[in-house]
Scaffold this motif. Structure first.
Motif, PDB file in Angstrom:
ATOM      1  N   SER A   1       7.099  -0.395  -2.427  1.00 23.11           N
ATOM      2  CA  SER A   1       5.662  -0.183  -2.298  1.00 23.11           C
ATOM      3  C   SER A   1       4.968  -0.879  -3.453  1.00 23.11           C
ATOM      4  O   SER A   1       5.515  -0.968  -4.556  1.00 23.11           O
ATOM      5  CB  SER A   1       5.334   1.317  -2.322  1.00 23.11           C
ATOM      6  N   VAL A   2       3.763  -1.401  -3.209  1.00 24.52           N
ATOM      7  CA  VAL A   2       3.046  -2.129  -4.253  1.00 24.52           C
ATOM      8  C   VAL A   2       1.704  -1.462  -4.504  1.00 24.52           C
ATOM      9  O   VAL A   2       1.164  -0.758  -3.659  1.00 24.52           O
ATOM     10  CB  VAL A   2       2.829  -3.613  -3.861  1.00 24.52           C
ATOM     11  N   SER A   3       1.174  -1.716  -5.705  1.00 31.49           N
ATOM     12  CA  SER A   3      -0.090  -1.098  -6.097  1.00 31.49           C
ATOM     13  C   SER A   3      -1.265  -1.904  -5.580  1.00 31.49           C
ATOM     14  O   SER A   3      -1.106  -2.973  -5.002  1.00 31.49           O
ATOM     15  CB  SER A   3      -0.156  -1.002  -7.633  1.00 31.49           C
TER      16      SER A   3
ATOM     17  N   GLY B   1      -5.114  -6.001   0.946  1.00 35.33           N
ATOM     18  CA  GLY B   1      -5.744  -6.931   0.024  1.00 35.33           C
ATOM     19  C   GLY B   1      -4.832  -8.087  -0.333  1.00 35.33           C
ATOM     20  O   GLY B   1      -3.675  -8.164   0.089  1.00 35.33           O
ATOM     21  N   LEU B   2      -5.353  -8.998  -1.120  1.00 29.99           N
ATOM     22  CA  LEU B   2      -4.597 -10.179  -1.546  1.00 29.99           C
ATOM     23  C   LEU B   2      -3.771  -9.844  -2.773  1.00 29.99           C
ATOM     24  O   LEU B   2      -4.306  -9.527  -3.832  1.00 29.99           O
ATOM     25  CB  LEU B   2      -5.557 -11.334  -1.856  1.00 29.99           C
ATOM     26  N   GLN B   3      -2.460  -9.917  -2.631  1.00 33.18           N
ATOM     27  CA  GLN B   3      -1.544  -9.641  -3.726  1.00 33.18           C
ATOM     28  C   GLN B   3      -0.959 -10.950  -4.249  1.00 33.18           C
ATOM     29  O   GLN B   3      -0.980 -11.978  -3.568  1.00 33.18           O
ATOM     30  CB  GLN B   3      -0.400  -8.737  -3.229  1.00 33.18           C
ATOM     31  N   ASN B   4      -0.411 -10.918  -5.465  1.00 34.06           N
ATOM     32  CA  ASN B   4       0.267 -12.102  -5.973  1.00 34.06           C
ATOM     33  C   ASN B   4       1.652 -12.215  -5.340  1.00 34.06           C
ATOM     34  O   ASN B   4       2.130 -11.302  -4.664  1.00 34.06           O
ATOM     35  CB  ASN B   4       0.356 -12.073  -7.505  1.00 34.06           C
ATOM     36  N   TYR B   5       2.306 -13.356  -5.561  1.00 33.52           N
ATOM     37  CA  TYR B   5       3.576 -13.635  -4.898  1.00 33.52           C
ATOM     38  C   TYR B   5       4.648 -12.609  -5.289  1.00 33.52           C
ATOM     39  O   TYR B   5       5.441 -12.178  -4.439  1.00 33.52           O
ATOM     40  CB  TYR B   5       4.046 -15.045  -5.240  1.00 33.52           C
ATOM     41  N   LYS B   6       4.679 -12.196  -6.544  1.00 25.62           N
ATOM     42  CA  LYS B   6       5.682 -11.222  -6.991  1.00 25.62           C
ATOM     43  C   LYS B   6       5.564  -9.924  -6.203  1.00 25.62           C
ATOM     44  O   LYS B   6       6.567  -9.373  -5.732  1.00 25.62           O
ATOM     45  CB  LYS B   6       5.501 -10.955  -8.491  1.00 25.62           C
ATOM     46  N   ASN B   7       4.336  -9.428  -6.027  1.00 28.92           N
ATOM     47  CA  ASN B   7       4.138  -8.187  -5.278  1.00 28.92           C
ATOM     48  C   ASN B   7       4.498  -8.353  -3.805  1.00 28.92           C
ATOM     49  O   ASN B   7       5.028  -7.436  -3.174  1.00 28.92           O
ATOM     50  CB  ASN B   7       2.687  -7.720  -5.403  1.00 28.92           C
ATOM     51  N   ILE B   8       4.207  -9.523  -3.249  1.00 26.65           N
ATOM     52  CA  ILE B   8       4.545  -9.774  -1.848  1.00 26.65           C
ATOM     53  C   ILE B   8       6.057  -9.741  -1.644  1.00 26.65           C
ATOM     54  O   ILE B   8       6.560  -9.128  -0.690  1.00 26.65           O
ATOM     55  CB  ILE B   8       3.962 -11.132  -1.391  1.00 26.65           C
TER      56      ILE B   8
ATOM     57  N   ILE C   1      -1.108  -5.785   5.508  1.00 24.42           N
ATOM     58  CA  ILE C   1       0.230  -5.922   6.082  1.00 24.42           C
ATOM     59  C   ILE C   1       0.811  -4.527   6.266  1.00 24.42           C
ATOM     60  O   ILE C   1       0.764  -3.703   5.346  1.00 24.42           O
ATOM     61  CB  ILE C   1       1.177  -6.745   5.185  1.00 24.42           C
ATOM     62  N   GLN C   2       1.342  -4.273   7.446  1.00 26.06           N
ATOM     63  CA  GLN C   2       1.985  -2.988   7.724  1.00 26.06           C
ATOM     64  C   GLN C   2       3.418  -3.251   8.129  1.00 26.06           C
ATOM     65  O   GLN C   2       3.699  -4.084   8.991  1.00 26.06           O
ATOM     66  CB  GLN C   2       1.247  -2.255   8.845  1.00 26.06           C
ATOM     67  N   SER C   3       4.349  -2.547   7.476  1.00 25.50           N
ATOM     68  CA  SER C   3       5.769  -2.715   7.784  1.00 25.50           C
ATOM     69  C   SER C   3       6.204  -1.714   8.845  1.00 25.50           C
ATOM     70  O   SER C   3       5.524  -0.715   9.088  1.00 25.50           O
ATOM     71  CB  SER C   3       6.609  -2.531   6.513  1.00 25.50           C
ATOM     72  N   SER C   4       7.349  -1.980   9.442  1.00 25.06           N
ATOM     73  CA  SER C   4       7.849  -1.095  10.497  1.00 25.06           C
ATOM     74  C   SER C   4       8.228   0.283   9.962  1.00 25.06           C
ATOM     75  O   SER C   4       8.308   1.239  10.724  1.00 25.06           O
ATOM     76  CB  SER C   4       9.056  -1.743  11.187  1.00 25.06           C
TER      77      SER C   4
ATOM     78  N   GLU D   1      -1.719 -18.831   3.229  1.00 25.88           N
ATOM     79  CA  GLU D   1      -1.190 -19.941   2.433  1.00 25.88           C
ATOM     80  C   GLU D   1      -0.001 -19.498   1.584  1.00 25.88           C
ATOM     81  O   GLU D   1       0.998 -20.228   1.456  1.00 25.88           O
ATOM     82  CB  GLU D   1      -2.290 -20.503   1.534  1.00 25.88           C
ATOM     83  N   LEU D   2      -0.092 -18.315   0.998  1.00 24.54           N
ATOM     84  CA  LEU D   2       1.019 -17.793   0.189  1.00 24.54           C
ATOM     85  C   LEU D   2       2.275 -17.596   1.040  1.00 24.54           C
ATOM     86  O   LEU D   2       3.374 -18.006   0.649  1.00 24.54           O
ATOM     87  CB  LEU D   2       0.623 -16.472  -0.468  1.00 24.54           C
ATOM     88  N   LEU D   3       2.113 -16.951   2.176  1.00 20.58           N
ATOM     89  CA  LEU D   3       3.272 -16.705   3.051  1.00 20.58           C
ATOM     90  C   LEU D   3       3.846 -18.021   3.562  1.00 20.58           C
ATOM     91  O   LEU D   3       5.074 -18.182   3.647  1.00 20.58           O
ATOM     92  CB  LEU D   3       2.866 -15.811   4.221  1.00 20.58           C
ATOM     93  N   SER D   4       2.983 -18.975   3.896  1.00 18.36           N
ATOM     94  CA  SER D   4       3.442 -20.265   4.397  1.00 18.36           C
ATOM     95  C   SER D   4       4.221 -21.028   3.336  1.00 18.36           C
ATOM     96  O   SER D   4       5.290 -21.586   3.605  1.00 18.36           O
ATOM     97  CB  SER D   4       2.251 -21.099   4.882  1.00 18.36           C
TER      98      SER D   4
END
Length: 505
Positions: A189-191, A174-181, A164-167, A20-23
């Motif tokens: 990198s995020v905590s 885990g579920l992060q807030n929008y700022k971290n995403i 989520i894994q980046s290239s 939902e956040l990504l959408s």
């Protein structure tokens, strides 16, 4: 291959919330969403109390960390294997419609509470995305799903959570807030999400429902409560007690379901009152019609109301609503009495009350309890030079900087008196307290509040730390006295620094 790969489960509320956040922020087009099963044997205990208890706790967590996400407790946990195969099949034949179909399944489960393993639910989701209902979830789809499952398990991301894994090899678990995403998608990198702040004052009140298989036997009632309230379903009596002392999950109402007449129910209610009285949490019971003597014993044991389970659910909801309205009114009055009007942090009276409570809790748990005392440097000179109105504004800015630094829900920031503040840190060792204290000091420096040039260029603060594991028979005054000695040491050493209490000094 996409720059970002998401491993998410249709059956996972955290995966739904991430979707939902990504959408909502148009980021789904940047990821390849690979479906996995976070718990592959979920279908074997889909209606178990343990499973529903976990879901209720997860939904509670999501609502309080990301309140914009719409999510409700489903009556059962679906088997996600066949729906996942259908999603893969749609991705092969109509990739442009894939996000729509995947989102439709997620929302059917986590908003509508439908069983997404049922064929009619899947067909309706296909039709809602203008897709044909003639799809082939064949062996090729099974091979893809098994391959994705193997990749996720090999990645050691952790159970029951999206990843989520980046290239470039970065991970966000885990579920992060929008700022971290956003930061993650920008290459940072995020905590861990456990470090995200949560609100001490929840938007929804919380009901803890306890009883054998209560979720399913009371579903007619819970289904009309789940949208307006958080529901927690403790699996055992000790689990319920643990929630009552939890800073994060403490309920606003305890509802005990007793399906038969039980003379021991009054004893249990009396036992709970030891935990409920201090926080003024109402206790209600629900079950069959009782004889007058047993019902009277429940009220004597501290029960606020006894509800008949066969009554219309709307009647039960109304009576629960009255109890929660009274609880909210009490909380508002208690909050008004515990807040310092100028700085909007807790006052000294509330600090002393909380210190006594946390001291006793630390005695039981044998966990460290830390205290930071903070004093604004040369504040009298600041008041004399700039006036009391500017002094008040300075206090408000410093208080906000402290609150923004101490972000755990259990951390208590209080005004101790004048220009002194204190931060009480349950279950925090000396290293953790030092790290927070330095962070607070840095954040106050970054405010760049001008000070008279006679004593300093800008407003700073000195901080003293004490950490103890409270012993039986000891007094919390020792924690305050030690932190005060450390603060005196920091001021004597030149101010604008952090000192710890050292018994061997």
């Amino acid at each position: 291959m996409a720059d970002y790969i998401v491993y998410g489960d249709l059956n996972c509320p955290f995966s739904y919330a991430l979707h939902e956040l990504l959408s909502s922020h148009n980021l789904l087009n940047k990821v390849e969403w690979r479906l996995v099963e976070h718990t592959t044997d979920i279908s074997s205990y889909a209606s178990a109390t343990e499973s529903m208890s976990e879901i209720a706790s997860d939904i509670f967590d999501i609502r309080n960390r990301i309140p914009d996400i719409s999510i409700t407790l489903p009556p059962n946990r679906s088997d996600s294997y066949f729906p996942s195969l259908c999603v893969i099949a749609v991705g092969k034949t109509a990739p442009a419609s894939l996000p729509c179909f995947r989102q439709a399944l997620y929302r059917n489960l986590w908003i509508e509470g439908k069983d997404i393993s049922d064929s009619p639910v899947i067909f309706n989701a296909l039709e809602s995305c203008d897709l044909t209902t003639e799809i082939e979830a064949d062996e090729t789809c099974e091979a893809i799903l098994h391959d994705w499952q193997a990749q996720w398990e090999a990645g050691n991301f952790g159970m029951r959570t999206p990843a989520i894994q980046s290239s470039d090899g970065r991970r966000m678990v885990g579920l992060q807030n929008y700022k971290n995403i956003i930061e993650f998608f920008q290459g940072q990198s995020v905590s861990s999400p456990e470090n995200q702040p949560t609100s001490r004052h929840k938007e929804r009140q919380t009901i803890a429902v306890f009883g054998e298989d209560a979720c399913h036997k009371l579903w007619n009632v819970l289904s009309i409560l789940r949208d307006n309230y958080n529901l927690l379903l403790p699996q055992s009596w000790p689990a319920l007690k643990e929630q009552l002392v939890s800073p994060e999950q403490c309920p606003d109402l305890v509802l005990i379901h007793q399906p038969v007449q039980d003379n021991s129910l009054a004893e249990r209610c009396l036992e709970l009152n030891h935990y409920l009285r201090e926080k003024q949490i109402p206790l209600a019971c629900i079950g069959p019609e009782l004889d007058d003597t047993l019902e009277a014993s429940l009220y004597d044991a501290g029960t606020a109301d006894y509800l008949l389970e066969h009554r219309n659910p709307a009647i039960i909801q109304a009576r629960i609503g009255i109890l929660l309205q009274l609880k909210r009114s009490h909380d508002l009055l208690a909050r008004a009495a515990s807040i310092d009007n100028l700085t909007q942090v807790y006052n000294r009276r509330e600090f002393e009350r909380t210190l006594e409570m946390e001291w006793r809790r630390s005695q039981r748990s044998k966990q460290s309890l830390s205290l930071i005392l903070l004093d604004i440097d040369y504040f009298k000179a600041y008041n004399d030079h700039y006036g009391h109105l500017n002094g008040d504004n300075c206090l408000r800015q410093v208080a906000k900087a402290i609150k923004d630094s101490a972000r755990r829900v259990q951390d208590i920031v209080s005004r101790y008196g004048g220009e002194e503040f204190c931060i009480l840190l349950p279950e925090t060792d000396l290293a953790g307290a030092q790290k927070l204290a330095e962070n607070i000091r840095d954040n106050i420096n970054r405010l760049e509040i001008p000070h008279t040039g006679d004593v300093a260029d800008k407003v700073t603060a000195s901080l003293g730390i004490s950490t103890l594991i409270p012993a039986n028979g000891s007094s919390p005054r020792a924690l305050i006295e030690q932190a005060d000695q450390a603060l005196y040491k920091a001021k004597s050493a030149g101010r604008n620094q952090v000192m710890i209490f050292n018994q061997r000094r």
